[in-house]
Design an enzyme around this catalytic site. Structure first.
Site, PDB file in Angstrom:
ATOM      1  N   GLU A 114      43.694  32.409  48.360  1.00 44.21           N
ATOM      2  CA  GLU A 114      44.415  32.734  47.118  1.00 44.21           C
ATOM      3  C   GLU A 114      44.942  34.150  47.175  1.00 44.21           C
ATOM      4  O   GLU A 114      44.476  34.965  47.981  1.00 44.21           O
ATOM      5  CB  GLU A 114      43.490  32.559  45.907  1.00 44.21           C
ATOM      6  CG  GLU A 114      43.295  31.109  45.514  1.00 44.21           C
ATOM      7  CD  GLU A 114      42.523  30.926  44.227  1.00 44.21           C
ATOM      8  OE1 GLU A 114      41.990  31.926  43.697  1.00 44.21           O
ATOM      9  OE2 GLU A 114      42.438  29.781  43.758  1.00 44.21           O
ATOM     10  N   HIS A 242      48.284  35.203  33.488  1.00 45.88           N
ATOM     11  CA  HIS A 242      48.518  34.341  34.646  1.00 45.88           C
ATOM     12  C   HIS A 242      50.025  34.175  34.786  1.00 45.88           C
ATOM     13  O   HIS A 242      50.710  33.858  33.812  1.00 45.88           O
ATOM     14  CB  HIS A 242      47.841  32.982  34.477  1.00 45.88           C
ATOM     15  CG  HIS A 242      47.679  32.281  35.783  1.00 45.88           C
ATOM     16  ND1 HIS A 242      48.751  31.776  36.480  1.00 45.88           N
ATOM     17  CD2 HIS A 242      46.600  32.046  36.540  1.00 45.88           C
ATOM     18  CE1 HIS A 242      48.316  31.246  37.615  1.00 45.88           C
ATOM     19  NE2 HIS A 242      47.013  31.397  37.675  1.00 45.88           N
ATOM     20  N   ARG A 389      41.450  41.671  37.790  1.00 41.80           N
ATOM     21  CA  ARG A 389      40.520  40.733  38.420  1.00 41.80           C
ATOM     22  C   ARG A 389      41.158  40.068  39.636  1.00 41.80           C
ATOM     23  O   ARG A 389      42.288  39.585  39.582  1.00 41.80           O
ATOM     24  CB  ARG A 389      40.142  39.651  37.409  1.00 41.80           C
ATOM     25  CG  ARG A 389      39.314  38.531  38.001  1.00 41.80           C
ATOM     26  CD  ARG A 389      39.172  37.395  37.019  1.00 41.80           C
ATOM     27  NE  ARG A 389      40.407  36.667  36.869  1.00 41.80           N
ATOM     28  CZ  ARG A 389      40.510  35.342  36.971  1.00 41.80           C
ATOM     29  NH1 ARG A 389      39.453  34.600  37.196  1.00 41.80           N
ATOM     30  NH2 ARG A 389      41.673  34.751  36.827  1.00 41.80           N
TER      31      ARG A 389
HETATM   32  C1  LIG Z   1      42.974  27.297  32.895  1.00 43.07           C
HETATM   33  C2  LIG Z   1      41.987  28.253  33.526  1.00 43.07           C
HETATM   34  C3  LIG Z   1      41.819  28.269  34.888  1.00 43.07           C
HETATM   35  C4  LIG Z   1      40.899  29.148  35.490  1.00 43.07           C
HETATM   36  N1  LIG Z   1      40.703  29.085  36.833  1.00 43.07           N
HETATM   37  C5  LIG Z   1      39.745  29.862  37.391  1.00 43.07           C
HETATM   38  C6  LIG Z   1      39.438  29.747  38.767  1.00 43.07           C
HETATM   39  O1  LIG Z   1      40.008  28.943  39.487  1.00 43.07           O
HETATM   40  N2  LIG Z   1      38.465  30.565  39.275  1.00 43.07           N
HETATM   41  C7  LIG Z   1      37.790  31.472  38.509  1.00 43.07           C
HETATM   42  O2  LIG Z   1      36.921  32.185  39.032  1.00 43.07           O
HETATM   43  N3  LIG Z   1      38.065  31.571  37.189  1.00 43.07           N
HETATM   44  C8  LIG Z   1      39.008  30.795  36.615  1.00 43.07           C
HETATM   45  N4  LIG Z   1      39.261  30.901  35.278  1.00 43.07           N
HETATM   46  C9  LIG Z   1      38.449  31.823  34.478  1.00 43.07           C
HETATM   47  C10 LIG Z   1      37.067  31.204  34.286  1.00 43.07           C
HETATM   48  O3  LIG Z   1      37.201  29.830  34.043  1.00 43.07           O
HETATM   49  C11 LIG Z   1      36.336  31.839  33.116  1.00 43.07           C
HETATM   50  O4  LIG Z   1      36.363  33.231  33.215  1.00 43.07           O
HETATM   51  C12 LIG Z   1      34.883  31.378  33.105  1.00 43.07           C
HETATM   52  O5  LIG Z   1      34.834  29.977  33.096  1.00 43.07           O
HETATM   53  C13 LIG Z   1      34.184  31.930  31.889  1.00 43.07           C
HETATM   54  O6  LIG Z   1      32.929  31.317  31.800  1.00 43.07           O
HETATM   55  P1  LIG Z   1      31.994  31.680  30.587  1.00 43.07           P
HETATM   56  O7  LIG Z   1      30.767  30.870  30.745  1.00 43.07           O
HETATM   57  O8  LIG Z   1      31.877  33.136  30.477  1.00 43.07           O
HETATM   58  O9  LIG Z   1      32.823  31.217  29.292  1.00 43.07           O
HETATM   59  P2  LIG Z   1      33.386  29.796  28.884  1.00 43.07           P
HETATM   60  O10 LIG Z   1      33.370  28.859  30.001  1.00 43.07           O
HETATM   61  O11 LIG Z   1      34.673  30.008  28.186  1.00 43.07           O
HETATM   62  O12 LIG Z   1      32.324  29.309  27.813  1.00 43.07           O
HETATM   63  C14 LIG Z   1      32.224  29.935  26.567  1.00 43.07           C
HETATM   64  C15 LIG Z   1      31.366  29.078  25.674  1.00 43.07           C
HETATM   65  O13 LIG Z   1      31.030  29.791  24.489  1.00 43.07           O
HETATM   66  C16 LIG Z   1      31.218  28.962  23.360  1.00 43.07           C
HETATM   67  N5  LIG Z   1      31.437  29.841  22.216  1.00 43.07           N
HETATM   68  C17 LIG Z   1      32.388  30.798  22.065  1.00 43.07           C
HETATM   69  N6  LIG Z   1      32.224  31.410  20.875  1.00 43.07           N
HETATM   70  C18 LIG Z   1      31.145  30.846  20.291  1.00 43.07           C
HETATM   71  C19 LIG Z   1      30.481  31.053  19.060  1.00 43.07           C
HETATM   72  N7  LIG Z   1      30.905  31.948  18.158  1.00 43.07           N
HETATM   73  N8  LIG Z   1      29.417  30.287  18.771  1.00 43.07           N
HETATM   74  C20 LIG Z   1      28.978  29.349  19.639  1.00 43.07           C
HETATM   75  N9  LIG Z   1      29.578  29.107  20.810  1.00 43.07           N
HETATM   76  C21 LIG Z   1      30.632  29.856  21.129  1.00 43.07           C
HETATM   77  C22 LIG Z   1      32.394  28.098  23.756  1.00 43.07           C
HETATM   78  O14 LIG Z   1      32.478  26.965  22.934  1.00 43.07           O
HETATM   79  C23 LIG Z   1      32.026  27.801  25.201  1.00 43.07           C
HETATM   80  O15 LIG Z   1      31.068  26.787  25.254  1.00 43.07           O
HETATM   81  C24 LIG Z   1      40.168  30.037  34.678  1.00 43.07           C
HETATM   82  C25 LIG Z   1      40.348  30.023  33.299  1.00 43.07           C
HETATM   83  C26 LIG Z   1      41.249  29.136  32.718  1.00 43.07           C
HETATM   84  C27 LIG Z   1      41.413  29.126  31.229  1.00 43.07           C
END
Ligand SMILES: Cc1cc2nc3c(=O)[nH]c(=O)nc-3n(C[C@H](O)[C@H](O)[C@H](O)COP(=O)(O)OP(=O)(O)OC[C@H]3O[C@@H](n4cnc5c(N)ncnc54)[C@H](O)[C@@H]3O)c2cc1C
Length: 539
Positions: A114, A242, A389
């Protein structure tokens, strides 16, 4: 009817960070995990490209560290980057051990290349990596008795001295977190959850912007809650756009998520072209389509501004149709359903808000500046990403620091922790909202204000204009919040507005252009790279 619960560890969020922390701490402590929608609805679930890690024999930790530092434009914490890179392969193995099925090639992991990576090191599950990881984690969590997952429950605010009347004046330096008030969305009850330790794993805030690849849940709740409670927040001006999300004519005001055309498509050889079919990336960077995202996004922004058009094209038609379908089945099918056959015609694309590099400031054990409050995943600012990032480092950062959160929690929850008297949620004197137009109107206005004035290219004038508008919305929302029984759209708008305010303030504080923050007023780098730290001193 409002109620209460008590647990060792409260985790807020069910993406990779929250679920992985839960799995790792569960042998040592009782866990309550709340998540605001269905448990699989998260940014994680939409990640396509993959998760970066040093697996290949030709690769090395030093190369991955170096690539990360280059992307971070002088603002990464090298020690933290080193931790992430070195622990990465172990965490990939953990994911495999719990049943994540990554794509293999001739008996070993297939590693993709990538933008910004000097070696192929992207572990993936075709182009649905996040979905595969999320579903493996959810399946594993469901087998563990002392993890209680509560869906459709949105955290409102953290419980700290700031919401306990006789402790309000406590010094900001010695603040504690004892859990959170959460709203059961199904029946409107507010539950007081008291916990020895609380983990914010609430993900990002892409919904602050009109165009975003992030799903509707990404409203920056964790950052806003931590800010209100007085925790330190850092580097919020660094929002990654992006470069390539699928352009749709319908304007995105209501929280609709733009479909991402993964970085891996450019890694596979796709070319960016103007509407006249002309390639242009060489005018901006020798790495052309494989330049880091900020450079590609700014190049597209500049081409769009020159031509006045709404989108440009990403063209992969010179590759074998079967190869395209095999590598990108999800993207191929999604586009085909909208009438675009990507094997035969170029894909119309536009940049979209994608990732927040800043967040709640944490140390190498994921501890925030409040005792008992941890943060991991996209909500946290570990120091890994600096000013930008590197692609596919975010899932890696989330899983490595979720593991570190759990390791530190083992000791923390074993201590004797004395809780003060914590009041029940008090909503006396508030009314059920009879008019929700303020919510929908202000939701749209925050998103368009941020898109028009605080996105890829900034200036003092644009930022100050945005600051004024967001301040007015902030006051309207706070007034509405004080008078109204809480409901999820109101909570999300309140958090979105708080995040918009923090992003603008941070952007105004940075008097240089670095990484993802580009401003016409200070186009140069400053001599000394520094984090922008914000703290609400009157929580
Ligand atoms: C389309 C897309 C493609 C991506 N592709 C990549 C990739 O290929 N490689 C990579 O490294 N990263 C990628 N990313 C970034 C990566 O997916 C995210 O940074 C990562 O998944 C974040 O994980 P997380 O567990 O921190 O948050 P999330 O996976 O967003 O989870 C957050 C959780 O918190 C919950 N939540 C939020 N607020 C509250 C609240 N007030 N009360 C209760 N629950 C709450 C949500 O419902 C969710 O369950 C991508 C992101 C997107 C959007």
């Amino acid at each position: 009817m409002n109620s209460s619960l008590k647990t060792d560890v409260l985790i807020i969020g069910s993406g990779i960070a929250g679920l992985f922390t839960a799995l790792k701490i569960a042998p040592y402590a009782n866990v309550v995990l709340v998540t605001k929608k269905d448990k699989n609805e998260s940014n994680t679930n939409y990640a396509q490209g993959g998760i970066a890690s040093v697996i290949s024999k030709t690769d090395s930790f030093e190369k991955h560290i170096n690539d990360t530092l280059i992307a971070g434009a002088g603002l990464c914490n090298e020690d933290i980057v080193r931790i992430m890179v070195q622990e990465g392969p172990h965490r990939i193995q953990d994911l495999i051990d719990i049943g994540t099925s990554f794509t293999n090639k001739q008996g070993s992991l297939d590693l993709a290349l990538e933008g910004g990576h000097s070696e192929p090191r992207i572990v993936h599950a075709k182009d649905l990596t996040g979905k595969e990881i999320e579903s493996a984690l959810i399946t594993e969590v469901s087998t563990i008795k002392n993890i209680q997952v509560i869906e459709n429950t949105i955290a409102i605010d953290l419980i700290t001295e700031h919401n306990i009347e006789n402790l309000k004046s406590a010094n900001l330096k010695n603040r504690n977190c004892w859990g959170a008030y959460v709203l059961d969305v199904n029946n409107g009850d507010v539950i007081k959850i008291c916990a020895k330790a609380t983990v914010l794993a609430t993900g990002g805030l892409g919904q602050v912007y009109q165009h975003t690849t992030n799903p509707r849940i990404a409203t920056g709740d964790g950052i806003a809650m931590a800010y209100r409670a007085g925790a330190k927040i850092a580097n919020m001006e660094f929002i990654q756009f992006h470069p390539t999300s699928l352009f749709r004519r319908s304007t995105n005001h209501t929280g609709e998520q733009s479909f991402l055309i993964s970085e891996a498509v450019r890694g596979f050889g796709a070319k960016l072209r103007t509407s006249k079919g002309v390639e242009f990336m060489i005018e901006y960077d020798n790495r052309k389509e494989l330049a880091p995202r900020d450079i590609v996004a700014r190049a597209i922004d500049s081409e769009l501004k020159k031509s006045g058009e709404e989108f440009i094209y990403l063209d992969i038609t010179h590759k074998e149709p079967d190869d395209i379908k095999n590598h990108f089945p999800n993207i191929f099918n999604h586009c085909l359903n909208l009438g675009i056959d990507i094997t035969k015609e170029p894909i119309p694309i536009v940049p979209a808000a994608h990732y927040s590099c800043g967040g709640v400031m944490v140390d190498e054990h994921a501890r925030t500046s409040l005792l008992g409050l941890y943060a991991c995943g996209e909500v946290a600012m570990t120091g890994v990403h600096g000013a930008n990032r590197l692609a596919s480092n975010s899932l890696l950062e989330a899983v490595v620091f979720a593991d570190r959160t759990a390791k530190n929690l083992i000791h923390f929850v074993n201590q004797k922790i004395t809780f003060p008297e914590i009041p029940e949620w008090d909503d006396s004197g508030t009314l059920t909202a009879d008019e929700k137009v303020l919510i929908t109107h202000n939701f749209k206005e925050v998103k368009t204000t941020m898109w028009d004035y605080v996105s890829i290219v900034r200036s003092n004038q644009r930022l100050e204009r945005a600051a004024k508008r967001i301040h007015t919305i902030f006051e309207e929302v706070e007034d509405f919040y004080k008078r109204t029984k809480v409901f999820s759209d109101l909570l999300e708008l309140r958090n979105l507005t708080a995040c918009a305010h923090i992003i603008i303030k941070s952007a105004l504080l940075r008097k240089e252009s670095r990484g993802l923050h580009y401003t016409l007023d200070y186009p140069e780098l400053s001599l000394k790279p520094e984090n922008t730290i914000m703290q609400n001193v009157h929580p």
